[in-house]
Scaffold this motif. Structure first.
Motif, PDB file in Angstrom:
ATOM      1  N   GLY A  94       7.038   9.042   8.771  1.00  0.00           N
ATOM      2  CA  GLY A  94       6.451   9.960   7.804  1.00  0.00           C
ATOM      3  C   GLY A  94       4.992   9.714   7.489  1.00  0.00           C
ATOM      4  O   GLY A  94       4.311  10.589   6.970  1.00  0.00           O
ATOM      5  N   PHE A  95       4.486   8.493   7.766  1.00  0.00           N
ATOM      6  CA  PHE A  95       3.092   8.138   7.501  1.00  0.00           C
ATOM      7  C   PHE A  95       2.733   8.280   6.017  1.00  0.00           C
ATOM      8  O   PHE A  95       1.651   8.750   5.663  1.00  0.00           O
ATOM      9  CB  PHE A  95       2.142   8.968   8.368  1.00  0.00           C
ATOM     10  CG  PHE A  95       2.103   8.526   9.807  1.00  0.00           C
ATOM     11  CD1 PHE A  95       1.061   7.742  10.283  1.00  0.00           C
ATOM     12  CD2 PHE A  95       3.113   8.873  10.683  1.00  0.00           C
ATOM     13  CE1 PHE A  95       1.034   7.321  11.604  1.00  0.00           C
ATOM     14  CE2 PHE A  95       3.101   8.454  12.009  1.00  0.00           C
ATOM     15  CZ  PHE A  95       2.060   7.669  12.469  1.00  0.00           C
ATOM     16  N   PHE A  96       3.640   7.855   5.150  1.00  0.00           N
ATOM     17  CA  PHE A  96       3.375   7.875   3.717  1.00  0.00           C
ATOM     18  C   PHE A  96       2.715   6.584   3.226  1.00  0.00           C
ATOM     19  O   PHE A  96       2.094   6.564   2.173  1.00  0.00           O
ATOM     20  CB  PHE A  96       4.680   8.067   2.936  1.00  0.00           C
ATOM     21  CG  PHE A  96       5.347   9.387   3.166  1.00  0.00           C
ATOM     22  CD1 PHE A  96       4.863  10.529   2.556  1.00  0.00           C
ATOM     23  CD2 PHE A  96       6.466   9.492   3.981  1.00  0.00           C
ATOM     24  CE1 PHE A  96       5.469  11.757   2.754  1.00  0.00           C
ATOM     25  CE2 PHE A  96       7.089  10.708   4.183  1.00  0.00           C
ATOM     26  CZ  PHE A  96       6.595  11.842   3.576  1.00  0.00           C
ATOM     27  N   GLN A  97       2.876   5.484   3.976  1.00  0.00           N
ATOM     28  CA  GLN A  97       2.526   4.185   3.425  1.00  0.00           C
ATOM     29  C   GLN A  97       1.033   3.999   3.123  1.00  0.00           C
ATOM     30  O   GLN A  97       0.669   3.361   2.140  1.00  0.00           O
ATOM     31  CB  GLN A  97       3.001   3.057   4.340  1.00  0.00           C
ATOM     32  CG  GLN A  97       4.431   2.615   4.084  1.00  0.00           C
ATOM     33  CD  GLN A  97       5.461   3.403   4.865  1.00  0.00           C
ATOM     34  OE1 GLN A  97       6.060   4.329   4.347  1.00  0.00           O
ATOM     35  NE2 GLN A  97       5.657   3.049   6.133  1.00  0.00           N
ATOM     36  N   GLN A  98       0.156   4.549   3.942  1.00  0.00           N
ATOM     37  CA  GLN A  98      -1.274   4.351   3.696  1.00  0.00           C
ATOM     38  C   GLN A  98      -1.687   4.951   2.355  1.00  0.00           C
ATOM     39  O   GLN A  98      -2.372   4.300   1.553  1.00  0.00           O
ATOM     40  CB  GLN A  98      -2.119   4.944   4.819  1.00  0.00           C
ATOM     41  CG  GLN A  98      -3.610   4.678   4.627  1.00  0.00           C
ATOM     42  CD  GLN A  98      -4.450   5.123   5.808  1.00  0.00           C
ATOM     43  OE1 GLN A  98      -4.016   5.915   6.629  1.00  0.00           O
ATOM     44  NE2 GLN A  98      -5.661   4.623   5.902  1.00  0.00           N
ATOM     45  N   SER A  99      -1.266   6.187   2.106  1.00  0.00           N
ATOM     46  CA  SER A  99      -1.606   6.821   0.834  1.00  0.00           C
ATOM     47  C   SER A  99      -0.904   6.127  -0.329  1.00  0.00           C
ATOM     48  O   SER A  99      -1.472   6.003  -1.419  1.00  0.00           O
ATOM     49  CB  SER A  99      -1.217   8.303   0.864  1.00  0.00           C
ATOM     50  OG  SER A  99      -1.993   9.000   1.817  1.00  0.00           O
ATOM     51  N   ALA A 100       0.326   5.696  -0.099  1.00  0.00           N
ATOM     52  CA  ALA A 100       1.055   5.003  -1.161  1.00  0.00           C
ATOM     53  C   ALA A 100       0.371   3.695  -1.529  1.00  0.00           C
ATOM     54  O   ALA A 100       0.267   3.341  -2.711  1.00  0.00           O
ATOM     55  CB  ALA A 100       2.490   4.748  -0.720  1.00  0.00           C
ATOM     56  N   ALA A 101      -0.122   2.971  -0.517  1.00  0.00           N
ATOM     57  CA  ALA A 101      -0.827   1.716  -0.780  1.00  0.00           C
ATOM     58  C   ALA A 101      -2.110   1.965  -1.567  1.00  0.00           C
ATOM     59  O   ALA A 101      -2.422   1.249  -2.526  1.00  0.00           O
ATOM     60  CB  ALA A 101      -1.141   1.010   0.535  1.00  0.00           C
ATOM     61  N   LYS A 102      -2.853   2.968  -1.168  1.00  0.00           N
ATOM     62  CA  LYS A 102      -4.102   3.289  -1.864  1.00  0.00           C
ATOM     63  C   LYS A 102      -3.846   3.658  -3.313  1.00  0.00           C
ATOM     64  O   LYS A 102      -4.592   3.261  -4.217  1.00  0.00           O
ATOM     65  CB  LYS A 102      -4.806   4.443  -1.152  1.00  0.00           C
ATOM     66  CG  LYS A 102      -6.088   4.896  -1.839  1.00  0.00           C
ATOM     67  CD  LYS A 102      -6.725   6.061  -1.105  1.00  0.00           C
ATOM     68  CE  LYS A 102      -7.981   6.534  -1.830  1.00  0.00           C
ATOM     69  NZ  LYS A 102      -8.615   7.697  -1.148  1.00  0.00           N
ATOM     70  N   SER A 103      -2.768   4.393  -3.554  1.00  0.00           N
ATOM     71  CA  SER A 103      -2.465   4.872  -4.904  1.00  0.00           C
ATOM     72  C   SER A 103      -1.699   3.866  -5.742  1.00  0.00           C
ATOM     73  O   SER A 103      -1.563   4.057  -6.956  1.00  0.00           O
ATOM     74  CB  SER A 103      -1.649   6.171  -4.815  1.00  0.00           C
ATOM     75  OG  SER A 103      -2.358   7.167  -4.117  1.00  0.00           O
ATOM     76  N   GLY A 104      -1.178   2.829  -5.104  1.00  0.00           N
ATOM     77  CA  GLY A 104      -0.364   1.873  -5.839  1.00  0.00           C
ATOM     78  C   GLY A 104       0.991   2.424  -6.209  1.00  0.00           C
ATOM     79  O   GLY A 104       1.493   2.212  -7.317  1.00  0.00           O
ATOM     80  N   VAL A 105       1.599   3.145  -5.268  1.00  0.00           N
ATOM     81  CA  VAL A 105       2.890   3.798  -5.495  1.00  0.00           C
ATOM     82  C   VAL A 105       3.895   3.270  -4.478  1.00  0.00           C
ATOM     83  O   VAL A 105       3.588   3.167  -3.285  1.00  0.00           O
ATOM     84  CB  VAL A 105       2.755   5.330  -5.355  1.00  0.00           C
ATOM     85  CG1 VAL A 105       4.106   6.009  -5.459  1.00  0.00           C
ATOM     86  CG2 VAL A 105       1.802   5.882  -6.412  1.00  0.00           C
ATOM     87  N   ALA A 106       5.090   2.948  -4.929  1.00  0.00           N
ATOM     88  CA  ALA A 106       6.175   2.555  -4.032  1.00  0.00           C
ATOM     89  C   ALA A 106       6.955   3.789  -3.596  1.00  0.00           C
ATOM     90  O   ALA A 106       6.936   4.824  -4.276  1.00  0.00           O
ATOM     91  CB  ALA A 106       7.100   1.565  -4.728  1.00  0.00           C
ATOM     92  N   ILE A 107       7.643   3.673  -2.457  1.00  0.00           N
ATOM     93  CA  ILE A 107       8.479   4.779  -1.969  1.00  0.00           C
ATOM     94  C   ILE A 107       9.830   4.234  -1.557  1.00  0.00           C
ATOM     95  O   ILE A 107       9.919   3.282  -0.764  1.00  0.00           O
ATOM     96  CB  ILE A 107       7.822   5.513  -0.787  1.00  0.00           C
ATOM     97  CG1 ILE A 107       6.427   6.009  -1.167  1.00  0.00           C
ATOM     98  CG2 ILE A 107       8.706   6.686  -0.347  1.00  0.00           C
ATOM     99  CD1 ILE A 107       5.710   6.751  -0.060  1.00  0.00           C
ATOM    100  N   ALA A 108      10.886   4.832  -2.101  1.00  0.00           N
ATOM    101  CA  ALA A 108      12.256   4.481  -1.734  1.00  0.00           C
ATOM    102  C   ALA A 108      12.799   5.529  -0.771  1.00  0.00           C
ATOM    103  O   ALA A 108      12.680   6.728  -1.020  1.00  0.00           O
ATOM    104  CB  ALA A 108      13.140   4.409  -2.977  1.00  0.00           C
ATOM    105  N   TYR A 109      13.377   5.052   0.334  1.00  0.00           N
ATOM    106  CA  TYR A 109      13.905   5.924   1.379  1.00  0.00           C
ATOM    107  C   TYR A 109      15.409   5.695   1.503  1.00  0.00           C
ATOM    108  O   TYR A 109      15.868   4.890   2.315  1.00  0.00           O
ATOM    109  CB  TYR A 109      13.257   5.603   2.722  1.00  0.00           C
ATOM    110  CG  TYR A 109      11.748   5.716   2.789  1.00  0.00           C
ATOM    111  CD1 TYR A 109      11.127   6.900   3.160  1.00  0.00           C
ATOM    112  CD2 TYR A 109      10.942   4.603   2.538  1.00  0.00           C
ATOM    113  CE1 TYR A 109       9.747   6.986   3.274  1.00  0.00           C
ATOM    114  CE2 TYR A 109       9.563   4.675   2.646  1.00  0.00           C
ATOM    115  CZ  TYR A 109       8.964   5.871   3.011  1.00  0.00           C
ATOM    116  OH  TYR A 109       7.588   5.948   3.123  1.00  0.00           O
ATOM    117  N   PRO A 110      16.243   6.375   0.718  1.00  0.00           N
ATOM    118  CA  PRO A 110      17.691   6.176   0.821  1.00  0.00           C
ATOM    119  C   PRO A 110      18.283   6.870   2.043  1.00  0.00           C
ATOM    120  O   PRO A 110      17.625   7.678   2.716  1.00  0.00           O
ATOM    121  CB  PRO A 110      18.213   6.816  -0.462  1.00  0.00           C
ATOM    122  CG  PRO A 110      17.193   7.843  -0.811  1.00  0.00           C
ATOM    123  CD  PRO A 110      15.866   7.305  -0.346  1.00  0.00           C
TER     124      PRO A 110
END
Length: 294
Positions: A66-82
């Motif tokens: 999904g390529f979410f991690q780069q933006s999540a790292a920049k924003s300081g947001v975690a993502i849970a993938y159930p």
């Protein structure tokens, strides 16, 4: 309910954890992925987003493609993938087709036997994981959002509309927007709920938006080259019409459905617009002054 960490993968200064646990809601072992940005790895409590995957998928798909991690790292947001359904509990015929049963839980609590015994994905997401993950990881229990793709887009929209007090924001990629009127939804809902079509409406975003009383600031992307869109499996136009009739604004700062020219249903499409969706959620989850450069 402890989580077992089966692998830790370094990603954009943070960590992608491959987890498993014994679910009391599902009644069997479940697996999921959790991305912790560098801020969480350092011990800060961070906001977080559920990403709900689509038909045939597991918790690995969004985390790995999904390529979410780069933006999540920049924003300081975690993502849970159930995961998308129970895995160990099996019933005759639950793996006979790709769009019902295993990997096709539709994020609902089934009421028709035998699926009602373990297919309780709504409770699994909105109660069990929602409560358990912040107790074991550096996640802020008061700042949670939700997004998803296809079947998971349906899940994100409906879970948000049913429990707006639990989620700060919602977005979706190519969601199944009106399942009671498309073949995928009709098949799944017959299997999980039986023939009571009035009951089906409780799990349909197009029906739920008609009675939604709060503000509606939703980002949805749909590819015009998506064969499932062309086959009327997604029906975002029905969701738009229902929202408009209910008095909700369409477009930016409302129900914002963006039709992306030529894009299909795949993770090529999702990864192209992944950062837009993370940024959409940061408006509700985090102050812009807390963003970091990578």
């Amino acid at each position: 309910m402890p989580f077992e960490t089966n692998a830790t993968v370094a990603s954009f200064g943070g960590q992608l954890l491959k987890l498993s646990h014994n679910s009391t809601v599902i009644g069997s072992k479940m697996s999921l992925n959790l991305y912790l940005p560098p801020q969480a790895v350092s011990g800060a409590k961070v906001p977080w987003i559920f990403y709900l995957a689509g038909l045939t998928c597991t918790g690995d798909n969004g985390a790995e493609k999904g390529f979410f991690q780069q933006s999540a790292a920049k924003s300081g947001v975690a993502i849970a993938y159930p995961d998308t359904s129970p895995r160990e509990s099996r019933y005759e015929g639950d793996d006979a087709s790709w769009d019902f049963g295993r990997a096709a839980g539709f994020y609902v609590n089934a009421t028709k036997a035998p699926y009602s015994e373990t297919y309780k994905m709504e409770n699994y997401i909105t109660n069990e994981l929602y409560d358990a993950l912040p107790k074991e990881f550096s996640l802020d229990p008061a700042r949670v959002s939700i997004m998803g793709h296809s079947m998971g887009g349906h899940g994100a929209l409906t879970l948000y509309l049913k429990s707006p007090q639990k989620f700060k924001s919602v977005s979706a990629f190519a969601p199944i927007s009106n399942p009671i009127n498309c073949p995928w939804g009709q098949k799944a809902f017959t299997g999980y709920f039986g023939d009571d079509k009035e009951a089906w409406k409780k799990h349909d975003a197009t029906e739920l938006v008609k009675t939604h009383k709060g503000t509606l600031d939703v980002l949805i992307d749909v590819g015009t080259g998506d064969n499932f869109y062309k086959q009327k499996q997604l029906l975002p136009e029905n969701l738009e019409a229902a929202a408009k009739d209910a008095g909700h604004p369409l477009g930016p700062n409302g129900l914002n459905v963006r039709y992306q020219e030529d894009y299909d249903h795949s993770y090529y499409f999702i990864s192209t617009f992944a950062s837009d969706h993370v940024e959409h959620h940061t408006k509700f989850l985090i102050s812009q002054s807390n963003l970091i450069d990578l």
